[in-house]
Design a protein around this motif. Structure first.
Motif, PDB file in Angstrom:
ATOM      1  N   PRO A 493      40.521   1.634  50.309  1.00 42.75           N
ATOM      2  CA  PRO A 493      39.838   3.037  49.539  1.00 42.75           C
ATOM      3  C   PRO A 493      38.939   2.737  48.476  1.00 42.75           C
ATOM      4  CG  PRO A 493      42.099   3.251  50.514  1.00 42.75           C
ATOM      5  CD  PRO A 493      41.712   1.644  49.951  1.00 42.75           C
ATOM      6  N   GLU A 494      39.596   1.954  46.888  1.00 41.16           N
ATOM      7  CA  GLU A 494      38.807   2.412  45.847  1.00 41.16           C
ATOM      8  C   GLU A 494      37.632   1.679  46.117  1.00 41.16           C
ATOM      9  OE1 GLU A 494      41.685  -0.495  46.850  1.00 41.16           O
ATOM     10  OE2 GLU A 494      42.131   1.868  45.575  1.00 41.16           O
ATOM     11  N   VAL A 495      37.459   0.633  46.445  1.00 36.42           N
ATOM     12  CA  VAL A 495      36.366  -0.340  46.595  1.00 36.42           C
ATOM     13  C   VAL A 495      35.574   0.275  47.471  1.00 36.42           C
ATOM     14  CG1 VAL A 495      35.452  -2.677  47.400  1.00 36.42           C
ATOM     15  CG2 VAL A 495      37.510  -2.604  46.186  1.00 36.42           C
ATOM     16  N   ARG A 496      35.634   1.217  48.803  1.00 34.47           N
ATOM     17  CA  ARG A 496      35.028   1.613  49.317  1.00 34.47           C
ATOM     18  C   ARG A 496      34.553   2.909  48.383  1.00 34.47           C
ATOM     19  NH1 ARG A 496      32.408   0.668  53.678  1.00 34.47           N
ATOM     20  NH2 ARG A 496      34.705  -0.277  54.966  1.00 34.47           N
ATOM     21  N   LEU A 605      23.748  -5.590  38.287  1.00 28.09           N
ATOM     22  CA  LEU A 605      24.646  -5.736  39.466  1.00 28.09           C
ATOM     23  C   LEU A 605      26.456  -4.936  38.360  1.00 28.09           C
ATOM     24  CD1 LEU A 605      23.792  -7.004  42.232  1.00 28.09           C
ATOM     25  CD2 LEU A 605      23.612  -4.778  42.350  1.00 28.09           C
ATOM     26  N   PRO A 606      27.262  -6.488  38.489  1.00 27.76           N
ATOM     27  CA  PRO A 606      28.033  -5.414  37.519  1.00 27.76           C
ATOM     28  C   PRO A 606      28.144  -5.260  36.761  1.00 27.76           C
ATOM     29  CG  PRO A 606      27.635  -8.461  38.014  1.00 27.76           C
ATOM     30  CD  PRO A 606      26.673  -7.410  37.761  1.00 27.76           C
ATOM     31  N   ASP A 607      27.074  -4.572  35.673  1.00 27.77           N
ATOM     32  CA  ASP A 607      27.035  -3.383  35.138  1.00 27.77           C
ATOM     33  C   ASP A 607      27.481  -2.153  35.574  1.00 27.77           C
ATOM     34  OD1 ASP A 607      27.965  -5.422  32.930  1.00 27.77           O
ATOM     35  OD2 ASP A 607      25.196  -4.952  31.918  1.00 27.77           O
ATOM     36  N   LEU A 608      26.473  -1.887  36.714  1.00 21.79           N
ATOM     37  CA  LEU A 608      26.300  -0.986  37.528  1.00 21.79           C
ATOM     38  C   LEU A 608      27.320  -0.437  38.085  1.00 21.79           C
ATOM     39  CD1 LEU A 608      24.189   1.057  38.641  1.00 21.79           C
ATOM     40  CD2 LEU A 608      23.809  -0.155  40.458  1.00 21.79           C
ATOM     41  N   ILE A 609      27.941  -1.864  38.812  1.00 22.02           N
ATOM     42  CA  ILE A 609      28.933  -0.887  39.293  1.00 22.02           C
ATOM     43  C   ILE A 609      30.006  -0.910  38.188  1.00 22.02           C
ATOM     44  CG2 ILE A 609      31.444  -2.214  40.920  1.00 22.02           C
ATOM     45  CD1 ILE A 609      29.475  -4.348  42.055  1.00 22.02           C
ATOM     46  N   ALA A 610      30.670  -0.909  37.294  1.00 19.79           N
ATOM     47  CA  ALA A 610      30.994  -1.310  36.166  1.00 19.79           C
ATOM     48  C   ALA A 610      31.391   0.487  35.649  1.00 19.79           C
ATOM     49  CB  ALA A 610      31.469  -1.481  35.218  1.00 19.79           C
ATOM     50  N   ASP A 611      29.977   0.870  35.646  1.00 16.66           N
ATOM     51  CA  ASP A 611      29.970   1.742  35.110  1.00 16.66           C
ATOM     52  C   ASP A 611      29.583   2.738  36.675  1.00 16.66           C
ATOM     53  OD1 ASP A 611      27.996   4.267  34.394  1.00 16.66           O
ATOM     54  OD2 ASP A 611      25.890   3.666  34.214  1.00 16.66           O
ATOM     55  N   VAL A 612      29.913   2.575  37.418  1.00 15.47           N
ATOM     56  CA  VAL A 612      30.325   3.846  38.849  1.00 15.47           C
ATOM     57  C   VAL A 612      31.192   3.966  38.783  1.00 15.47           C
ATOM     58  CG1 VAL A 612      30.637   4.085  41.870  1.00 15.47           C
ATOM     59  CG2 VAL A 612      27.836   3.457  40.248  1.00 15.47           C
ATOM     60  N   GLU A 613      32.045   2.858  38.597  1.00 11.22           N
ATOM     61  CA  GLU A 613      33.791   2.586  38.725  1.00 11.22           C
ATOM     62  C   GLU A 613      34.481   4.009  36.895  1.00 11.22           C
ATOM     63  OE1 GLU A 613      36.766   0.285  36.921  1.00 11.22           O
ATOM     64  OE2 GLU A 613      35.385  -0.678  38.110  1.00 11.22           O
ATOM     65  N   ARG A 614      33.587   3.787  36.133  1.00  6.74           N
ATOM     66  CA  ARG A 614      33.438   5.001  35.315  1.00  6.74           C
ATOM     67  C   ARG A 614      33.547   5.967  35.963  1.00  6.74           C
ATOM     68  NH1 ARG A 614      31.293   0.005  32.603  1.00  6.74           N
ATOM     69  NH2 ARG A 614      29.594   1.525  31.905  1.00  6.74           N
ATOM     70  N   THR A 615      31.886   6.277  36.082  1.00  5.10           N
ATOM     71  CA  THR A 615      31.976   7.303  36.544  1.00  5.10           C
ATOM     72  C   THR A 615      32.540   8.644  37.078  1.00  5.10           C
ATOM     73  OG1 THR A 615      29.400   6.746  35.347  1.00  5.10           O
ATOM     74  CG2 THR A 615      29.619   8.844  36.767  1.00  5.10           C
ATOM     75  N   ILE A 616      32.627   8.022  38.292  1.00  8.59           N
ATOM     76  CA  ILE A 616      33.781   8.532  39.359  1.00  8.59           C
ATOM     77  C   ILE A 616      35.266   8.461  38.622  1.00  8.59           C
ATOM     78  CG2 ILE A 616      32.150   7.792  41.540  1.00  8.59           C
ATOM     79  CD1 ILE A 616      34.189   5.955  42.482  1.00  8.59           C
ATOM     80  N   GLY A 617      35.662   8.245  37.637  1.00  9.46           N
ATOM     81  CA  GLY A 617      37.027   8.401  37.458  1.00  9.46           C
ATOM     82  C   GLY A 617      37.838   7.306  37.745  1.00  9.46           C
ATOM     83  N   LEU A 618      36.966   5.772  38.570  1.00  7.15           N
ATOM     84  CA  LEU A 618      38.375   4.953  39.504  1.00  7.15           C
ATOM     85  C   LEU A 618      39.112   4.359  37.775  1.00  7.15           C
ATOM     86  CD1 LEU A 618      36.914   3.987  42.602  1.00  7.15           C
ATOM     87  CD2 LEU A 618      39.047   4.600  42.178  1.00  7.15           C
ATOM     88  N   ASP A 619      38.692   4.436  36.916  1.00 12.29           N
ATOM     89  CA  ASP A 619      39.129   3.401  35.898  1.00 12.29           C
ATOM     90  C   ASP A 619      40.178   4.053  35.345  1.00 12.29           C
ATOM     91  OD1 ASP A 619      38.122   5.109  34.765  1.00 12.29           O
ATOM     92  OD2 ASP A 619      36.885   3.862  33.016  1.00 12.29           O
ATOM     93  N   VAL A 620      40.068   5.484  34.493  1.00 10.17           N
ATOM     94  CA  VAL A 620      41.652   6.361  35.466  1.00 10.17           C
ATOM     95  C   VAL A 620      42.403   6.235  35.600  1.00 10.17           C
ATOM     96  CG1 VAL A 620      41.667   8.408  33.804  1.00 10.17           C
ATOM     97  CG2 VAL A 620      39.858   7.593  33.483  1.00 10.17           C
ATOM     98  N   GLU A 621      42.438   6.002  36.599  1.00 13.40           N
ATOM     99  CA  GLU A 621      43.396   6.644  37.724  1.00 13.40           C
ATOM    100  C   GLU A 621      44.131   5.367  37.954  1.00 13.40           C
ATOM    101  OE1 GLU A 621      43.307   7.049  42.688  1.00 13.40           O
ATOM    102  OE2 GLU A 621      41.664   6.786  41.797  1.00 13.40           O
ATOM    103  N   VAL A 622      43.265   3.618  38.387  1.00 18.34           N
ATOM    104  CA  VAL A 622      44.137   2.838  38.694  1.00 18.34           C
ATOM    105  C   VAL A 622      45.064   2.530  37.591  1.00 18.34           C
ATOM    106  CG1 VAL A 622      42.302   1.414  40.019  1.00 18.34           C
ATOM    107  CG2 VAL A 622      42.026   1.467  37.548  1.00 18.34           C
ATOM    108  N   ALA A 623      44.322   3.059  35.950  1.00 24.29           N
ATOM    109  CA  ALA A 623      45.202   2.712  35.257  1.00 24.29           C
ATOM    110  C   ALA A 623      46.356   2.784  34.832  1.00 24.29           C
ATOM    111  CB  ALA A 623      44.760   3.169  33.923  1.00 24.29           C
TER     112      ALA A 623
END
Length: 934
Positions: A493-496, A605-623
Motif C-alpha cells: 500500500p505505501e508504494v502504491r 527520480l530518486p530525489d523526486l520519490i523521496a520528496d513525494v514520500e515526505r510531502t504525503i507524510g509517509l516518512d513520518v508514518e512508517v517511522a
C-alpha cells in the motif's frame, strides 16, 4: 588410519595429496570448538577423496554446514589454498550464508594454529574462497573471456520488465506474415519471451527449431490415413511457433542494437564460451582447484554445459542437491540433473563419480518427517535416488497447545473444511492457537504476545488467488501479516500511494490513480463530492472549447472523458457551495499539495520519490509504526519504500535521460511481467505471519507452517496442455531440450497408420499428467519440510466460484493417513456434499462501506485522544511565539504544520492518531466522522 595429533607443539610438515589427510573431521571439529561432532554421514563427505563427488542431501540435513566443513578440511590438510576454492549457489542469501560460515571456520583455524599474525599474502591460510551465484559467475566468465566468441564485455543486463517492453515493441511493429496467428499481441509477446528464453537455456538456434519442425511434420503425416482432429490442432501449434521465429530473431537483433542481454543470454554465452574454447576451462581449472555446486538439481542445461566444459574430466567437483526438491522445471531445471552428474563429471579413467547421502534432518521433528517421507515415497518409486529422512537426536520442542478447533494439539494437524472461507478461518485459528501455545499465554491477544515469544510463522499456498481470504482471516484475529509477492513490491500500500502520486503528476488524465488517492483514508472524498468534481471538470473543458471557437481556431475533436480531467478541476474548484464543506476543504488542500509537487518535477527520480514520500507524510508514518515496537507489519513499510527508491536509482543509472514518464512505463511493464517488481529475496520475518507461494519458500524454515489448498484441482493443479510443446506456443519442443531424457516422449517409431499416431499422442498426454503430478508432489514435499515445530495442512470441498465440489487431493489424503497412524491430529473432516449441492459461498453477499473508515470502531477513542493532544499543544505554546495562522492556511500542504494525519492509515496495520483528515477539515462537534458527502 592413525592420524597425527592436532595438538602437537608444531604443525606437521606439509604432505602430498596421496599421503592421506593430516586431520580427521572429528579432530577439526574439536580444534574449532564445535559444539557437536559431525555425524558419520557428514564425516564421510567432509573427508571424501579429492575427486568428483555427488552428495544427495535431504531437506534440513545440514548441507551448508557440511560444505563449509569440507572446505576447512581441504585447507587444513593442505590439499588446496582457500583462494583456490569456488562455491556456487543460486541466491545471494545462500552465497552469503556459505561465505560467512567458511570465513568463520577458516578464521577459527588460523587462530587455533597460531597463524593470525602472518602475512596473508604469503600464508597458505591467508586467502578467501570465491562464493558466488551461478549467474554472477557466468557473468564473470563472459566479461573475462567473451571476446573469444565475439561477445562484448560491456553489454548491460536487461530486467524482466525491460525485456517485455522490447519484445512488445517488436511484436507491435512487426510487418511480416502473421496469417493464422489469432492471438492477442500481449499473448504473442509472452510466447516470444518464453520461446526465446528456452532456446537460450538449451542452446538452440532458430534454424535448429525450424529444421526439427519440418521433420516433425513429416513423421506425423507420413503414416497413411486421415489425420485426427487433435493431431491437426497440434500441427497447427507447430506452424504458429514457426511464425514466431522472425520475432525471436528481431528481438535478438534489437538486443544487439542496444548492447544488452537478458539472463538467458548471459548463461548461454558463458556456456558457448566454455564449450567452444577449451583454453577457458584450463584457465578456470588452474584458478579453482576445488569446486562446490549447491542446489545442483535446479541447474539448467546451459549451466550444466558451462560447468561440465570448465570442470569436467575428473576435476574435483562436489555437487550437492535433492531430487525431491527439484521444483523449477518451468524455468529449465530437471529432476534428472542429479542422476546424470556421475556420468557427466566422471572421475579419472571414466569411472562414474561417487555418490554419498545426508539423511539426518536437523530441522524437522520426526512426526513432520513421517509426512514428508510419505509424500516422497512415490518419487522414490519413480527413481528418485534419495533415502527416507530421519530426525536428528536433537530437534526443536513441540508447541504445546490446542488445535484450531480446541482439540489437544500435536506436531501435525490436518483438516478438510466445507469451503475455502472455512479453511482460511481454520488456518487463522490454528496460527493464533500456535502463537498462544508457543508463548504459554493461552488467552492472550496477538498484540500482547511479546515479539521474542512469537514463533516464526508462514502460510504456503499453491496459487496467488488463495491469498486474500487467508490474509483477511488472519488480520481479523489480530495477527500481523506480511504478504510476500502478492503483486510484488508495487502492490504494497505505501508504494502504491507513491506510484499513484507520480502517475497523477506525470499524467493529469490518469483518473484511476487520482481516484485511489481521493477515496483513500487520507482524504476520503465521498461519491457526491466526486460527482461534483467531475462536473467542474466538464465545465472547464466546455469553456475551453467555447474559447477555441471564439478565436476562430479549428475545433479538435477529442474524447470528452479525456478532455475533462479531475486534476484540472482540483486546481480550479469553482464555487464552494457545489461541494460539501468538508469535501471542499479537503479537495483544495490536496490541489495545493499537487501544485507544489508539480513545481519540483525537475528533480532526479530518486530525489523526486523521496520528496513525494515526505510531502504525503509517509516518512513520518512508517517511522511511527516501526518505532512503536509492534513487530510484524512494523518496519516492513520502510523497507518497501527503500526498495522502490533502489529501483528508481537503478533505472536512472541504466537509462540515459531517465524521465518520470519513462520510469512509469517501466513500472507498468514490471507490474504485468514481474508481478510487480519482486521485493527481493525472501527473508523470514519475526513477529508476523508470512503468506507466500511454496516456490518462494524454498530454502527457508519457520517454527510453524500452514500448507493451504491441498485440494483437487488446486494442489496438485489442473494439468495444462499448454505447458508442453504439442500444445504450447512458447514452449521449446522437448526433443531439442538438453534434459529430454527426463521428459515425456512422443513415440512415433513404427506407427503404421494415423490411428497409431493418435494413440501415441494420447500416451504422451498420459505421461505428461504423471510428470506434472510428480512436479506437484515435489513442491508439496518442499512445503511440508519447511516447519521445525508445527505443521498445519488443509483443504476444502468448495472453492471460490466453482459449481462442483472438489474435495481433498491425494496429498491431503496421504497426510490424513499419517495423522491417523499417530503422527498428528485430524482436526475435522467435512463429509462430501450431496451431488446436487450448491456452493455455499455463492449465496454469501459481501457488504462494505465506501469510503472506508480506516479507524473503524477505534474512531471515537482515537478522536478523543487527538483532541487532547491538540489541546495540550495549544496550552503549552510559549508566550514569545506568535499565534499560528487560521487553520485553513496553517495546515496547508507544504507549510510547517503537517497537512494531514499519518497518511496511509488505510494501509494494513497503520495506527491512526487522528480522524484521518487534516486539522483544517477534521469533523468537529459531532460532525460526520466518515467520508465527505455520499
Amino acid at each position: 588410519m592413525t592420524q597425527p595429533s592436532l595438538f602437537a607443539a608444531a604443525p606437521a610438515p606439509r604432505r602430498a595429496a596421496d599421503a592421506g589427510p593430516r586431520y580427521t573431521p572429528l579432530e577439526l571439529a574439536r580444534l574449532l570448538g564445535q559444539p557437536h561432532a559431525p555425524t558419520l554421514e557428514q564425516a564421510e563427505i567432509i573427508a571424501a577423496p579429492v575427486e568428483p563427488l555427488l552428495v544427495v542431501a535431504g531437506a534440513g540435513s545440514g548441507k551448508t554446514e557440511t560444505m563449509a566443513a569440507r572446505v576447512v578440511w581441504l585447507v587444513a590438510n593442505d590439499y588446496v589454498r582457500p583462494e583456490q576454492i569456488l562455491g556456487l549457489t543460486f541466491t545471494r542469501k545462500a552465497a552469503g550464508e556459505l561465505t560467512h560460515r567458511v570465513r568463520t571456520r577458516l578464521g577459527q583455524l588460523v587462530r587455533r594454529l597460531g597463524r593470525e599474525g602472518r602475512d596473508a599474502a604469503r600464508d597458505l591460510l591467508g586467502g578467501e574462497p570465491t562464493v558466488a551465484t551461478y549467474h554472477s559467475y557466468a557473468s564473470r566468465v563472459v566479461s573475462e573471456h567473451g571476446l573469444r566468441a565475439g561477445f562484448e564485455p560491456s553489454t548491460r543486463l536487461l530486467t524482466e520488465a525491460s525485456r517485455w517492453q522490447i519484445v512488445d515493441m517488436v511484436v507491435r511493429n512487426h510487418d511480416g506474415d502473421m496469417s493464422g496467428v489469432d492471438r492477442m499481441p500481449s499473448t504473442v509477446t509472452d510466447a516470444v519471451l518464453a520461446l526465446s528464453g528456452e532456446m537460450a537455456e538449451h542452446l538452440v538456434t532458430p534454424n535448429e527449431l525450424a529444421a526439427w519442425t519440418g521433420r516433425f511434420f513429416a513423421d506425423v503425416q507420413d503414416p497413411p490415413g486421415k489425420v485426427y482432429a487433435d493431431v491437426r490442432k497440434s500441427l497447427a501449434v507447430q506452424q504458429l511457433r514457426l511464425r514466431l521465429l522472425p520475432l525471436v530473431r528481431a528481438y535478438e537483433q534489437r538486443k544487439q542494437d542496444f548492447e544488452a542481454m537478458d539472463f538467458g543470454d548471459q548463461m548461454a554465452r558463458a556456456a558457448r564460451v566454455a564449450r567452444d574454447h577449451p583454453e577457458v576451462g584450463a584457465i578456470e581449472r588452474e584458478r579453482f582447484r576445488v569446486v562446490l555446486l549447491d542446489e545442483y538439481q535446479d541447474t539448467s542445461h546451459a549451466q550444466v554445459v558451462l560447468l561440465r566444459s570448465l570442470f569436467g574430466g575428473g576435476h574435483p567437483v562436489t555437487a550437492v542437491g535433492d531430487p525431491c526438491q527439484s521444483i523449477y522445471g518451468w524455468r529449465g531445471a530437471s529432476a534428472g540433473t542429479l542422476d546424470r552428474f556421475p556420468g557427466e563429471f566422471a572421475a579419472a579413467g571414466g569411472r562414474p563419480a561417487r555418490t554419498l547421502t545426508l539423511t539426518t534432518s536437523w530441522r524437522n521433528r520426526p512426526e513432520i518427517l513421517g509426512v514428508a517421507n510419505s509424500l516422497s515415497a512415490p518419487l522414490r518409486v519413480a527413481g528418485a535416488r534419495v533415502a527416507e529422512l530421519a530426525a536428528a537426536f536433537r530437534v526443536a520442542e513441540p508447541i504445546a497447545g490446542r488445535t484450531a478447533r480446541g482439540r489437544p494439539g500435536r506436531t501435525v494437524h490436518c483438516a478438510l473444511t466445507e469451503t475455502f472461507v472455512d479453511e482460511a478461518a481454520w488456518i487463522a485459528d490454528g496460527m493464533l492457537a500456535a502463537w498462544r501455545g508457543a508463548a504459554g499465554m493461552p488467552e492472550a491477544l496477538p498484540e500482547h504476545i511479546p515479539l521474542d515469544r512469537r514463533p516464526t510463522s508462514a502460510v504456503l499456498v499453491r496459487l496467488r488467488s488463495q491469498i486474500p481470504p487467508i490474509e483477511a482471516a488472519l488480520r481479523a484475529r489480530g495477527l500481523p501479516v506480511e504478504v510476500v509477492g502478492l503483486g510484488g513490491l508495487l502492490d504494497t500500500p505505501e508504494v502504491r500511494d507513491v506510484v499513484c502520486t507520480l502517475r497523477v503528476l506525470a499524467d493529469p488524465t490518469d483518473g484511476p490513480a487520482l481516484l485511489r488517492l481521493l477515496t483513500g483514508a487520507r482524504w476520503r472524498i465521498g461519491p457526491r463530492d466526486l460527482v461534483a468534481l467531475h462536473r467542474r471538470a466538464k465545465v472547464i473543458a466546455a469553456g475551453r472549447r467555447e474559447l477555441s471557437r471564439a478565436d476562430g481556431e479549428p475545433e479538435i475533436v477529442t474524447d470528452r472523458l479525456d478532455d475533462a480531467t479531475l486534476v484540472e478541476a482540483l486546481a480550479d474548484l469553482g464555487p464552494a457551495q457545489t461541494f460539501s464543506a468538508e469535501g471542499y476543504a479537503r479537495l483544495r488542500a490536496y490541489g495545493r499539495e499537487l501544485a507544489l509537487l508539480r513545481q519540483r518535477l525537475d528533480q532526479s527520480l530518486p530525489d523526486l520519490i523521496a520528496d513525494v514520500e515526505r510531502t504525503i507524510g509517509l516518512d513520518v508514518e512508517v517511522a511511527v509504526r516501526a518505532g512503536a515496537g509492534r513487530g510484524g507489519d512494523a518496519g516492513l513499510a520502510r523497507g518497501h519504500l527503500d526498495a522502490l527508491g533502489d529501483v528508481a536509482a537503478r533505472f536512472a543509472s541504466d537509462t540515459e535521460g531517465a524521465a518520470l514518464p519513462g520510469f512509469l512505463a517501466f513500472v507498468a511493464a514490471a507490474e504485468d511481467e514481474e508481478r510487480g517488481l519482486a521485493p527481493g529475496e525472501v527473508e523470514v520475518v519475526e513477529g508476523a505471519v508470512q503468506i507466500l507461494t511454496a516456490h518462494a519458500a524454498k530454502g527457508l524454515e519457520w517454527d510453524v507452517v500452514s500448507v493451504a489448498g491441498l485440494t483437487r484441482g488446486v494442489w496438485p493443479g489442473q494439468v495444462r496442455a499448454s505447458d508442453h510443446h504439442l500444445a504450447g506456443l512458447g514452449v521449446l519442443p522437448f526433443p531439442l531440450r538438453g534434459d529430454a531424457d527426463g521428459l515425456p516422449r512422443l513415440d512415433l517409431d513404427d506407427a503404421p497408420d494415423q490411428r497409431a499416431v493418435h494413440g501415441a499422442f494420447g500416451e504422451f498426454q498420459r505421461q505428461w499428467q504423471e510428470h506434472d503430478e510428480r512436479e506437484e508432489r515435489r513442491l508439496a514435499y518442499v512445503a511440508v519440510t519447511r516447519p521445525r515445530r508445527l505443521l498445519l495442512c488443509s483443504g476444502f470441498w468448495w472453492g471460490d466460484g466453482v459449481r462442483r465440489a472438489r474435495g481433498p487431493s491425494v496429498f491431503l489424503e496421504e497426510i490424513q493417513e499419517r495423522c491417523r497412524a499417530g503422527d498428528g491430529v485430524v482436526d475435522g473432516w467435512a463429509p462430501e456434499p450431496a451431488g446436487d449441492a450448491v456452493n455455499p459461498t455463492s449465496e454469501v453477499v459481501l457488504r462494505a462501506e465506501w469510503p472506508a473508515d480506516p479507524l473503524g470502531a477505534r474512531r471515537p477513542a482515537m478522536a478523543e485522544a487527538a483532541a487532547l493532544v491538540r489541546q495540550l499543544m495549544t496550552e503549552t505554546v510559549p508566550a514569545d511565539i506568535p499565534a499560528t495562522e487560521p487553520a485553513e492556511t496553517a495546515a496547508a500542504p507544504g507549510a510547517e504544520e503537517p497537512a494531514g494525519p499519518p497518511p496511509g492509515s488505510d494501509r494494513p496495520g497503520a495506527d491512526g492518531s487522528d480522524d484521518g483528515m487534516p486539522a483544517e477539515v477534521a469533523p468537529v462537534d459531532g460532525a460526520d466522522d466518515g467520508g465527505t458527502r455520499s
